[in-house]
Design an enzyme around this catalytic site. Structure first.
Site, PDB file in Angstrom:
ATOM      1  N   SER A  50     -25.727  21.434  60.728  1.00 26.44           N
ATOM      2  CA  SER A  50     -26.788  22.323  60.254  1.00 26.44           C
ATOM      3  C   SER A  50     -27.544  21.850  59.019  1.00 26.44           C
ATOM      4  CB  SER A  50     -26.205  23.708  59.970  1.00 26.44           C
ATOM      5  OG  SER A  50     -25.208  23.624  58.955  1.00 26.44           O
ATOM      6  N   THR A  51     -26.973  20.938  58.260  1.00 28.52           N
ATOM      7  CA  THR A  51     -27.635  20.476  57.040  1.00 28.52           C
ATOM      8  C   THR A  51     -27.335  18.995  56.831  1.00 28.52           C
ATOM      9  OG1 THR A  51     -25.721  21.078  55.672  1.00 28.52           O
ATOM     10  CG2 THR A  51     -27.452  22.728  55.897  1.00 28.52           C
ATOM     11  N   TYR A  53     -26.589  15.198  56.402  1.00 31.54           N
ATOM     12  CA  TYR A  53     -26.463  14.069  57.327  1.00 31.54           C
ATOM     13  C   TYR A  53     -26.201  14.515  58.765  1.00 31.54           C
ATOM     14  CZ  TYR A  53     -26.498  10.621  53.540  1.00 31.54           C
ATOM     15  OH  TYR A  53     -26.873   9.813  52.498  1.00 31.54           O
ATOM     16  N   GLU A  75     -22.222  29.329  59.931  1.00 27.03           N
ATOM     17  CA  GLU A  75     -23.373  29.815  59.183  1.00 27.03           C
ATOM     18  C   GLU A  75     -23.376  31.337  59.058  1.00 27.03           C
ATOM     19  OE1 GLU A  75     -25.106  27.667  57.679  1.00 27.03           O
ATOM     20  OE2 GLU A  75     -24.320  25.934  58.742  1.00 27.03           O
ATOM     21  N   ASP A 111     -15.884  28.377  62.983  1.00 23.29           N
ATOM     22  CA  ASP A 111     -15.008  27.476  62.244  1.00 23.29           C
ATOM     23  C   ASP A 111     -14.625  26.278  63.099  1.00 23.29           C
ATOM     24  OD1 ASP A 111     -13.127  26.220  60.699  1.00 23.29           O
ATOM     25  OD2 ASP A 111     -11.704  27.890  60.677  1.00 23.29           O
ATOM     26  N   ALA A 140     -18.397  19.263  56.069  1.00 24.14           N
ATOM     27  CA  ALA A 140     -18.221  19.239  54.608  1.00 24.14           C
ATOM     28  C   ALA A 140     -17.804  20.633  54.171  1.00 24.14           C
ATOM     29  CB  ALA A 140     -19.502  18.811  53.916  1.00 24.14           C
ATOM     30  N   TYR A 235     -14.027   9.649  42.531  1.00 27.29           N
ATOM     31  CA  TYR A 235     -14.026   9.397  43.962  1.00 27.29           C
ATOM     32  C   TYR A 235     -12.851   8.513  44.402  1.00 27.29           C
ATOM     33  CZ  TYR A 235     -18.200  11.745  45.653  1.00 27.29           C
ATOM     34  OH  TYR A 235     -19.085  12.702  46.057  1.00 27.29           O
ATOM     35  N   VAL A 272     -28.668  14.365  47.338  1.00 24.94           N
ATOM     36  CA  VAL A 272     -28.522  15.685  46.733  1.00 24.94           C
ATOM     37  C   VAL A 272     -28.058  16.668  47.801  1.00 24.94           C
ATOM     38  CG1 VAL A 272     -29.688  17.554  45.513  1.00 24.94           C
ATOM     39  CG2 VAL A 272     -30.345  15.172  45.080  1.00 24.94           C
TER      40      VAL A 272
END
Length: 389
Positions: A50-51, A53, A75, A111, A140, A235, A272
């Site tokens: 949905s967002t 990558y 969502e 989920d 993510a 990281y 971002v």
């Protein structure tokens, strides 16, 4: 209602339906204008569609390679008085445009870690695609419930063994300061691997295989970010590094079962996102990276990165690094970029930020994630939050 951005910390709690649709269309336009992409993989599953990558992967494969897609995401729907999540609007805008182009575009919302959503997705594959030949894993989430035990795991993005001090940025005020991040416990490190490692990726491939919906010669990709020496304490040398090592383990396990070219971890550049905005140090690195790469003519967002991945990096023969990863972070991690990043990092302060980095663009890119700040959208207009653009 007049929909405006409402920002709380690093979270935007509203999204603009027309703005989100405009953002999706701009990404589609980029792919279409750049031209067709050679690919034999026409039946694609995107997990986390949905967002960012994941959305870019769906767009690139549909409008670059004429692929049919099924996407999975979690969502929030709109109501008469409240907006949906940006991802919900993105999904609707993508579906509308993909179907207008004659492509199958099915979205399963729920989920993705659960057995129920895996079963629902498999049913949709059988009904609409028969089998799939490309699986993109781009989830993510900070939280995962183990479908076998019901235990809830929460990731903790922390260093290992000892505390780390580094510069960080308050993106709201523009203040550069120092932060000390305490090390993770063994339990926090283990939980981070459970959420962000390769276990769920393996479970998806196993479920798809057992259901008989994996095509012969399928390919699966899992997206990751490795970072540079400036972010390694958070990281690669922290809990995230443990999770990323587990991705490599999972990729090797999938290849051992399905073939040497069946699974790749793909390292992408820093962009971002709402998730990255919550990680100490990373927003400051990101504002600096935007300025440096733009000045060098190397600036890329999600759609440019994923377009380059499928247009160039995955064309045979696929070039892999020593750890069997596909590297699309090569421009970011080039010595030219990183030498300049390191030089400027040492000079960064609240007073020098405007000259060295690009906080304005970072803020603008963040707002675009939620459909705000895009040209051609009348943000003063009365909008029904149930509009799908």
């Amino acid at each position: 209602m007049i929909i405006e951005p409402k920002i709380r910390g690093f979270i935007c709690t509203t999204a603009h339906p027309i703005g989100c649709a405009t953002n999706v269309q701009r990404q589609i336009d980029h792919v279409v204008v750049t031209g067709p992409i050679t690919s034999s993989r026409k039946r694609v599953l995107v997990l986390g569609c949905s967002t960012g990558y994941g959305l870019a992967s769906r767009i690139v494969n549909t409008f670059g390679s004429d692929a049919d897609t099924i996407g999975v995401s979690f969502e929030k729907e709109p109501s008469e008085t409240k907006t949906a999540s940006a991802g919900w609007y993105n999904n609707r805008a993508f579906e509308k445009r993909a179907k207008a182009a004659g492509r199958v575009a099915i979205t399963v919302e729920g989920d993705a870690f659960s057995d129920a959503i895996k079963a629902d997705t498999i049913a949709q594959i059988r009904e609409h695609l028969g089998q799939i030949d490309l699986i993109v894993y781009s989830l993510a989430s900070p939280v995962r419930t183990d479908p076998k035990t019901g235990e809830v795991y929460r990731s903790a993005i922390k260093p290992m063994q000892s505390a780390v001090r580094s510069k960080t940025l308050n993106t709201g005020t523009g203040e550069v300061s120092e932060v000390e991040i305490q090390p993770a416990t063994a339990e926090e490190a283990q939980a981070t691997v459970k959420v962000m490692g390769g276990e769920d990726w393996e479970l998806w491939i196993a479920a798809l295989s057992e259901a008989g919906v994996l095509a012969d010669g399928f390919l699966t990709l899992n997206y990751t970010y490795l970072g540079s020496e400036l972010t390694w304490p958070i990281y690669n040398k922290g809990t995230l590094g443990r999770a990323k090592a587990d991705l490599d383990r999972a990729a090797a396990a999938i290849r051992s079962q399905f073939g040497a070219d069946s699974a790749y971890v793909v390292a992408l550049k820093a962009v971002v996102t709402q998730a990255s905005s919550a990680i100490p140090v990373v927003p400051l690195y990101g504002t600096l990276l935007l300025r440096v790469m733009d000045e060098m003519g190397l600036g890329e967002g999600c759609i440019e990165q994923i377009d380059r991945l499928f247009r160039d990096k995955l064309q045979p023969p696929v070039v892999l690094d020593a750890d069997h990863r596909v590297r699309v972070d090569d421009w970011e991690l080039s010595s030219t970029v990183q030498d300049e990043m390191t030089y400027r990092w040492g000079l960064l302060s609240t007073e020098t930020l405007a000259n060295l980095a690009d906080l304005d663009k970072h803020r603008a890119e963040f707002l675009k994630l939620f459909g705000f700040g895009l040209g051609g959208v009348d943000y003063a207009a009365d909008v029904d939050p149930r509009d799908i653009g």
